[in-house]
Scaffold this active site. Structure first.
Site, PDB file in Angstrom:
ATOM      1  N   GLU A 128      18.690  53.657  12.487  1.00 37.39           N
ATOM      2  CA  GLU A 128      17.412  54.376  12.570  1.00 37.39           C
ATOM      3  C   GLU A 128      17.615  55.890  12.631  1.00 37.39           C
ATOM      4  O   GLU A 128      16.801  56.663  12.131  1.00 37.39           O
ATOM      5  CB  GLU A 128      16.622  53.899  13.800  1.00 37.39           C
ATOM      6  CG  GLU A 128      16.004  52.523  13.637  1.00 37.39           C
ATOM      7  CD  GLU A 128      14.860  52.517  12.642  1.00 37.39           C
ATOM      8  OE1 GLU A 128      15.110  52.704  11.433  1.00 37.39           O
ATOM      9  OE2 GLU A 128      13.715  52.319  13.075  1.00 37.39           O
ATOM     10  N   THR A 181       6.634  61.501   8.549  1.00 36.67           N
ATOM     11  CA  THR A 181       6.787  61.219   9.983  1.00 36.67           C
ATOM     12  C   THR A 181       6.899  62.509  10.794  1.00 36.67           C
ATOM     13  O   THR A 181       6.303  62.622  11.864  1.00 36.67           O
ATOM     14  CB  THR A 181       8.024  60.318  10.224  1.00 36.67           C
ATOM     15  OG1 THR A 181       7.906  59.199   9.346  1.00 36.67           O
ATOM     16  CG2 THR A 181       8.093  59.813  11.652  1.00 36.67           C
TER      17      THR A 181
END
Ligand code: ADP
Length: 306
Positions: A128, A181
């Site tokens: 991630e 994001t």
């Protein structure tokens, strides 16, 4: 066992009152992966279908997460992986997390399960980090453990798994637009008023209680986000009308999935969830933006063998 085929589920993170801490695992939306033991040490990605993603180990979330685990285990052999993507990258339903979670669970299963699933989370978080530049566990935790997960703390890492009430279904709409994001992060205020914080933690506590007691009414009353949604909803076209129609059609609650653009609704029972899906489709079809919708049960199993 020399080869394993697995299903790597999509996930919903940032669940309204659980902004940044609470996520859930979907049952029938996800990627597939094949993981094979090979003599040569290290990890090679031999095939990717369904998305244009790098095969280079250090540029792919699955490669980075898998290598982190392999280095920790210091094995005498290596692995080859195939990734068959079904979850679109950047959709807000944990595309990178599915790969990161899939590879670590897959390798662990190939080895005869030497590690507990919770111990695999930090390795998936390495993947991630490649995708987002931060170590976060809110999508990989539900993908690995299934059900609902609460990231109670990062230092030390403590993730709590909560089984889903039996009749909880999720409706997702994924409008095909890009929400960056970092932008979704930067528009949030750095500080929040005490009154706002009290509302949010009251709802989160109530929601967790509702999960344990299977109190659908309480779950619905608690599914509110007064911290991030008021700002982030402006990045998603028709957010207010989708939420309105979802609630009018019996959804328990509705909010942004991850940092968007997908929007999730929770409903009691498949029939209600389908009704919500239909109503949302009718609203969104009036825009010119292409979109997908899905209905799924919350799945108590994370990554699983197929
Ligand atoms: P989502 O919004 O669905 O959570 P992410 O933002 O987590 O999706 O991940 C998408 C980013 O990660 C993209 O930039 C993509 O190129 C990168 N990426 C690298 N490897 C993978 C992989 N195996 N699966 C998905 N995305 C990957």
């Amino acid at each position: 066992m020399n080869e394993i085929k697995i299903f790597c589920p999509a996930t919903v993170a940032n669940l309204s009152c659980g902004f940044d801490v609470l996520g859930l695992c979907l049952e029938n939306i996800g990627d597939e992966m094949i993981i094979r033991k090979v003599k040569e040490k290290g990890l090679r990605i031999t095939k990717i279908t369904g998305a244009d993603l790098p095969l280079e180990t250090n540029k792919n979330v699955a490669g980075v997460a898998g290598m982190a685990l392999l280095s920790h285990l210091d094995l005498e052999f290596g692995v080859e992986i195939e990734i068959h993507k079904k979850i679109k990258a950047g959709s807000g339903i944990g595309s990178s997390a599915a790969s990161a979670a899939g590879v670590v669970v897959g390798i662990n299963e190939l080895l005869g399960i030497p590690m507990h699933r919770k111990e695999l989370i930090p390795f998936a978080m390495e993947g991630e980090f490649l995708a987002s530049g931060s170590y976060h566990a809110d999508n990989v935790s539900p993908a690995i453990l299934g059900g609902f997960t609460l990231v109670r703390s990062y230092n030390p890492l403590e993730v709590i798994k909560i089984k889903s009430p039996k009749h909880l279904y999720v409706t997702i709409i994924h409008p095909h637009i890009e929400v960056i994001t970092s932008e979704a992060r930067s528009i949030l205020p750095k500080e929040i008023p005490l009154k706002t914080a009290i509302t949010q933690w009251g709802n989160l506590g109530g929601f967790i209680s509702g999960l344990y007691t299977e109190d659908y009414g309480l779950l619905g009353r608690c599914l509110q986000d007064v911290v991030a949604e008021p700002y982030r909803k402006n990045l998603i076209p028709e957010f207010d009308s989708i939420k309105k129609v979802a609630l009018e059609n019996g959804a328990l609650g509705c909010g942004i999935s991850g940092s968007g653009p997908s929007i999730y609704s929770l409903s009691k029972g498949l029939e209600n969830s389908k009704k919500v899906e239909n109503a949302i489709q009718n609203i969104f079809a009036k825009t010119t933006i292409p979109f997908d919708t899905y209905t799924s049960k919350v799945c108590d199993k994370g990554v699983r063998k197929i």
